[in-house]
Design a protein around this motif. Structure first.
Motif, mmCIF file in Angstrom:
data_model
loop_
_atom_site.group_PDB
_atom_site.id
_atom_site.type_symbol
_atom_site.label_atom_id
_atom_site.label_comp_id
_atom_site.label_asym_id
_atom_site.label_seq_id
_atom_site.Cartn_x
_atom_site.Cartn_y
_atom_site.Cartn_z
ATOM 1 N N ILE A 264 -1.948 1.931 -16.023
ATOM 2 C CA ILE A 264 -2.805 0.744 -15.939
ATOM 3 C C ILE A 264 -2.771 0.161 -14.528
ATOM 4 O O ILE A 264 -3.793 -0.306 -14.020
ATOM 5 N N VAL A 265 -1.607 0.225 -13.860
ATOM 6 C CA VAL A 265 -1.533 -0.272 -12.474
ATOM 7 C C VAL A 265 -2.451 0.557 -11.581
ATOM 8 O O VAL A 265 -3.204 0.023 -10.762
ATOM 9 N N LEU A 266 -2.415 1.876 -11.777
ATOM 10 C CA LEU A 266 -3.266 2.770 -10.982
ATOM 11 C C LEU A 266 -4.734 2.388 -11.118
ATOM 12 O O LEU A 266 -5.481 2.335 -10.134
ATOM 13 N N ILE A 267 -5.146 2.093 -12.349
ATOM 14 C CA ILE A 267 -6.541 1.725 -12.566
ATOM 15 C C ILE A 267 -6.867 0.390 -11.922
ATOM 16 O O ILE A 267 -7.936 0.208 -11.333
ATOM 17 N N TYR A 268 -5.935 -0.542 -12.014
ATOM 18 C CA TYR A 268 -6.205 -1.857 -11.429
ATOM 19 C C TYR A 268 -6.362 -1.762 -9.908
ATOM 20 O O TYR A 268 -7.037 -2.596 -9.310
ATOM 21 N N LEU A 269 -5.755 -0.734 -9.310
ATOM 22 C CA LEU A 269 -5.952 -0.547 -7.874
ATOM 23 C C LEU A 269 -7.422 -0.260 -7.565
ATOM 24 O O LEU A 269 -7.930 -0.635 -6.511
ATOM 25 N N SER A 270 -8.118 0.399 -8.504
ATOM 26 C CA SER A 270 -9.531 0.698 -8.259
ATOM 27 C C SER A 270 -10.347 -0.583 -8.178
ATOM 28 O O SER A 270 -11.374 -0.635 -7.520
ATOM 29 N N MET A 271 -9.895 -1.659 -8.863
ATOM 30 C CA MET A 271 -10.608 -2.937 -8.768
ATOM 31 C C MET A 271 -10.204 -3.697 -7.517
ATOM 32 O O MET A 271 -11.019 -4.356 -6.889
ATOM 33 N N SER A 272 -8.891 -3.650 -7.188
ATOM 34 C CA SER A 272 -8.409 -4.588 -6.178
ATOM 35 C C SER A 272 -8.475 -4.031 -4.757
ATOM 36 O O SER A 272 -8.699 -4.785 -3.820
ATOM 37 N N VAL A 273 -8.313 -2.706 -4.581
ATOM 38 C CA VAL A 273 -8.243 -2.172 -3.223
ATOM 39 C C VAL A 273 -9.531 -2.387 -2.411
ATOM 40 O O VAL A 273 -9.452 -2.876 -1.283
ATOM 41 N N PRO A 274 -10.721 -2.077 -2.951
ATOM 42 C CA PRO A 274 -11.924 -2.274 -2.125
ATOM 43 C C PRO A 274 -12.051 -3.723 -1.665
ATOM 44 O O PRO A 274 -12.269 -4.001 -0.486
ATOM 45 N N PHE A 275 -11.876 -4.634 -2.607
ATOM 46 C CA PHE A 275 -11.988 -6.052 -2.302
ATOM 47 C C PHE A 275 -10.944 -6.471 -1.267
ATOM 48 O O PHE A 275 -11.253 -7.182 -0.304
ATOM 49 N N ALA A 276 -9.711 -6.003 -1.443
ATOM 50 C CA ALA A 276 -8.616 -6.414 -0.563
ATOM 51 C C ALA A 276 -8.801 -5.847 0.850
ATOM 52 O O ALA A 276 -8.559 -6.547 1.835
ATOM 53 N N VAL A 277 -9.240 -4.582 0.953
ATOM 54 C CA VAL A 277 -9.450 -3.977 2.272
ATOM 55 C C VAL A 277 -10.504 -4.785 3.029
ATOM 56 O O VAL A 277 -10.333 -5.133 4.196
ATOM 57 N N TRP A 278 -11.581 -5.106 2.320
ATOM 58 C CA TRP A 278 -12.665 -5.847 2.948
ATOM 59 C C TRP A 278 -12.195 -7.242 3.382
ATOM 60 O O TRP A 278 -12.446 -7.683 4.504
ATOM 61 N N LEU A 279 -11.463 -7.916 2.484
ATOM 62 C CA LEU A 279 -10.966 -9.260 2.801
ATOM 63 C C LEU A 279 -10.026 -9.229 4.006
ATOM 64 O O LEU A 279 -10.163 -10.019 4.945
ATOM 65 N N MET A 280 -9.090 -8.276 4.014
ATOM 66 C CA MET A 280 -8.131 -8.188 5.123
ATOM 67 C C MET A 280 -8.861 -7.844 6.428
ATOM 68 O O MET A 280 -8.514 -8.354 7.486
ATOM 69 N N THR A 281 -9.887 -6.985 6.344
ATOM 70 C CA THR A 281 -10.635 -6.647 7.561
ATOM 71 C C THR A 281 -11.241 -7.910 8.173
ATOM 72 O O THR A 281 -11.136 -8.140 9.379
ATOM 73 N N THR A 282 -11.850 -8.755 7.319
ATOM 74 C CA THR A 282 -12.474 -9.963 7.866
ATOM 75 C C THR A 282 -11.418 -10.882 8.488
ATOM 76 O O THR A 282 -11.682 -11.518 9.503
ATOM 77 N N TYR A 283 -10.233 -10.935 7.909
ATOM 78 C CA TYR A 283 -9.198 -11.800 8.487
ATOM 79 C C TYR A 283 -8.688 -11.231 9.811
ATOM 80 O O TYR A 283 -8.456 -11.970 10.762
ATOM 81 N N PHE A 284 -8.498 -9.904 9.880
ATOM 82 C CA PHE A 284 -8.039 -9.283 11.132
ATOM 83 C C PHE A 284 -9.073 -9.465 12.229
ATOM 84 O O PHE A 284 -8.730 -9.623 13.397
ATOM 85 N N LEU A 285 -10.369 -9.437 11.853
ATOM 86 C CA LEU A 285 -11.418 -9.601 12.864
ATOM 87 C C LEU A 285 -11.361 -10.978 13.511
ATOM 88 O O LEU A 285 -11.798 -11.161 14.640
#
Lengths: 276, 323
Positions: free
Chosen positions: A143-164
């Motif tokens: 179930i954790v593996l599946i939840y990564l499919s929901m959270s990783v895209p969103f988190a990568v995008w969010l972190m990118t905007t903060y790093f920018l």
């Protein structure tokens, strides 16, 4: 008519709108809390009784139900693991997308964002087929593996905007001083995006904690999660409103506390998509 | 159809991305750039490996499954059937009905959210005191566990006679109703619930956009003696247009994914009155255990979402590009 009266009259609709907004969105939530504290005999009294002697009886019943207790601890474990793995994966990726030049950067970033467009129902069948073969049904890892499919895209995008948003000069100064890129990232850049890390952590925790569809199909008695377990109070034979409301408060409580702690950042995180 | 890489082993990430074409630009690149690119692929590798495993491979499996007959209640009738599932879909009355329900549900609730969100944003834009309380209030419905929200609406708010909203309805002289049990009322009730959950999103985005509007045009309009309605119609609305289009696009895409709250409130019922395409696919796959046909339905759903995303993205781009 004096000037002051005009302004106060003008303000009237605004104040009314404010009260309506707060009432519409807060009263139902307070209603759940009130029901969870009402003695059994007061829950169904009409007109609704606003003064009553609070009781923790329903919480005792809810937490005395093995399924609920296990559901809450499973949810807490799974949400925490999802959050930690999400941070571990998305912070480095966000940094790379924001700062480094590499081949296929734009298409890969687009791919990352695009994967979250698919409705979760679409993933249910393949996950079910795969998990029954890999014996991952009803396991925490699955179930954790599946939840990564929901959270990783969103988190990568969010972190990118903060790093920018971090000025490049800070990092370049550290590089000139002889720091390696890795050291500069950990020592200089990361402290600048603690706010972003906090939002990413909170939102990925909340998303995993709130998730229902995957939990309902891919977990069973062993790894039952709280949002699935709460259905136990609402069967066709009986509806136990008191314990149901108490469990609802227990499930929504942590989310509300997290949201209160980080409200400004969460509002930014939730609405960011509209401005980029 | 065997998903071989559902579980990425540690170290698989960087290896997987090193295989990407172009990852090694050969001797042409400067050594510094080469090192930077390698570091970058090391950093994004794990995320790409995870997404490949838990999102792209499953989609391919889904496409594959939609071409098979997989019924868990009758395991012996399996086998490749080509596009038979899709052909069956076109003749399926319940499929067309669910599309219709999805369209009504999505369009009505997004329209309501836009109207109410815009009204609240305009009315509350100048309120200084109580912003903190307001922010908490509107944050609540968006972050609360959706399935619990659905159950709360079903029980504490909409139960005939004892629910808070039904009680309000009695007080207002509208009488007590079985809001979720009456096929004529159920779809409206879940639309209201969805609107309650997501109007705050529209409100927050439009309130932020309003706060960022330039002051000068309004000063000029006041000097020219424009009425409040004229200022709204000829200044605020055109200036807000990009924000409005964006928020509508985002809401439409997310509304197409709605499941939890409506599942908890009605489960698609009574009968099929609130059965959106998501719920129909779920019921076929996991109540009737007809996975092959369920896969075809969810593939159709995916294509709709994809189409909507592309079309809406174009609209958004066109609006932003226009002066």
């Amino acid at each position: 008519m004096s000037c002051a009266t005009v302004t106060s009259l003008r303000a009237l609709p605004r104040v009314a709108a404010m009260l309506v907004a707060v009432a519409v969105w807060v009263v139902p939530v307070l209603w759940v809390v009130a029901t969870s504290l009402k003695p059994r005999t007061d829950i169904f009294t009409l007109p609704p009784r606003l003064w009553f002697t609070p009781t923790f009886e329903h919480y005792r019943v809810a937490l005395g139900t093995a399924d609920i207790l296990r559901g809450l601890s499973n949810s807490a474990l799974v949400a925490t693991l999802t959050m930690l793995l999400t941070l571990l994966i998305s912070i480095p990726a966000g940094y790379a997308y924001a700062r480094l030049r590499f081949p296929y950067r734009e298409p890969l970033f687009f791919y990352t964002l695009f994967t979250q467009m698919a409705p979760p129902v679409g993933f249910l069948i393949p996950f079910f087929l795969a998990f029954s073969r890999l014996r991952l049904l009803d396991t925490h890892a699955g179930i954790v593996l599946i939840y990564l499919s929901m959270s990783v895209p969103f988190a990568v995008w969010l972190m990118t905007t903060y790093f920018l948003d971090v000025p490049r000069e800070l990092e370049e100064a550290a590089l000139v001083d002889g720091c390696s890129r890795g050291r500069a990232l950990v020592r200089v850049v990361l402290p600048q995006v603690y706010g972003g890390v906090a939002v990413t952590a909170v939102l990925s925790f909340i998303n995993a904690w709130n998730e229902f569809i995957y939990a309902s199909v891919l977990t069973g008695a062993r790894v039952r999660m709280a949002p699935v377990a709460i259905f136990g109070f609402l069967t066709t034979e009986e509806t136990l409103w008191g314990p149901f409301a108490a469990t609802a408060v227990l499930i929504m409580g942590p989310v509300v506390v997290l949201a209160l702690l980080a409200q400004r950042q969460i509002v930014r995180g939730l609405t960011l998509g509209a401005f980029r | 159809m065997r998903p071989s890489r559902i579980y990425p082993s540690p170290g698989e990430g960087p290896a997987a991305s090193a295989e990407l074409p172009g990852a090694v630009p050969g001797g042409r690149a400067l050594p510094r750039l080469d090192r930077e690119a390698r570091l970058a692929l090391l950093l994004v590798g794990p995320s790409l490996a995870v997404l490949l495993a838990v999102s792209t491979v499953p989609l391919l499996v889904l496409l594959g499954a939609s071409l098979f007959r997989i019924e868990l209640t009758r395991p012996w009738v399996g086998g490749f059937v080509g596009v038979a599932n899709y052909a069956a879909m076109l003749e399926d009355v319940r499929f067309w009905h669910s599309l219709q329900v999805t369209a009504v549900y999505t369009l009505t609730s997004v329209a309501l959210q836009l109207l109410l969100g815009l009204a609240f944003a305009l009315a509350l834009s100048a309120v200084v005191r109580g912003q903190g309380l307001l922010r908490v209030a509107v944050l609540l419905p968006m972050i609360l566990t959706p399935v619990v929200v659905g159950l709360v609406w079903r029980t504490l708010l909409l139960t005939p006679r004892y629910g808070l909203l039904d009680y309000l309805s009695i007080l207002l002289g509208l009488g007590s109703h079985s809001w979720l049990g009456d096929p004529r009322l159920a779809l409206g009730a879940v639309i209201v619930m969805h609107t309650w959950q997501w109007t705050p999103f529209v409100f927050l985005v439009l309130a932020a956009a309003l706060a960022a509007l330039p002051v000068e045009p309004y000063e000029a309009a006041l000097v020219d003696g424009a009425t409040p309605w004229q200022r709204f119609r000829f200044l605020t609305l055109p200036l807000l247009r990009p924000a409005i289009v964006t928020v509508v696009v985002i809401r439409l895409i997310i509304a197409l994914r709605a499941f939890d709250a409506i599942y908890a409130a009605t489960g698609g019922g009574p009968g099929t009155a609130t059965e959106i395409l998501n719920l129909y696919a779920y019921r076929v796959a996991f109540n009737s255990l007809n996975l092959g046909y369920g896969a075809a339905l969810t593939t159709a759903l995916l294509l709709f979402t994809l189409g909507a995303t592309v079309v809406f993205g174009r609209v958004r781009g066109a609006v932003e590009a226009s002066p």
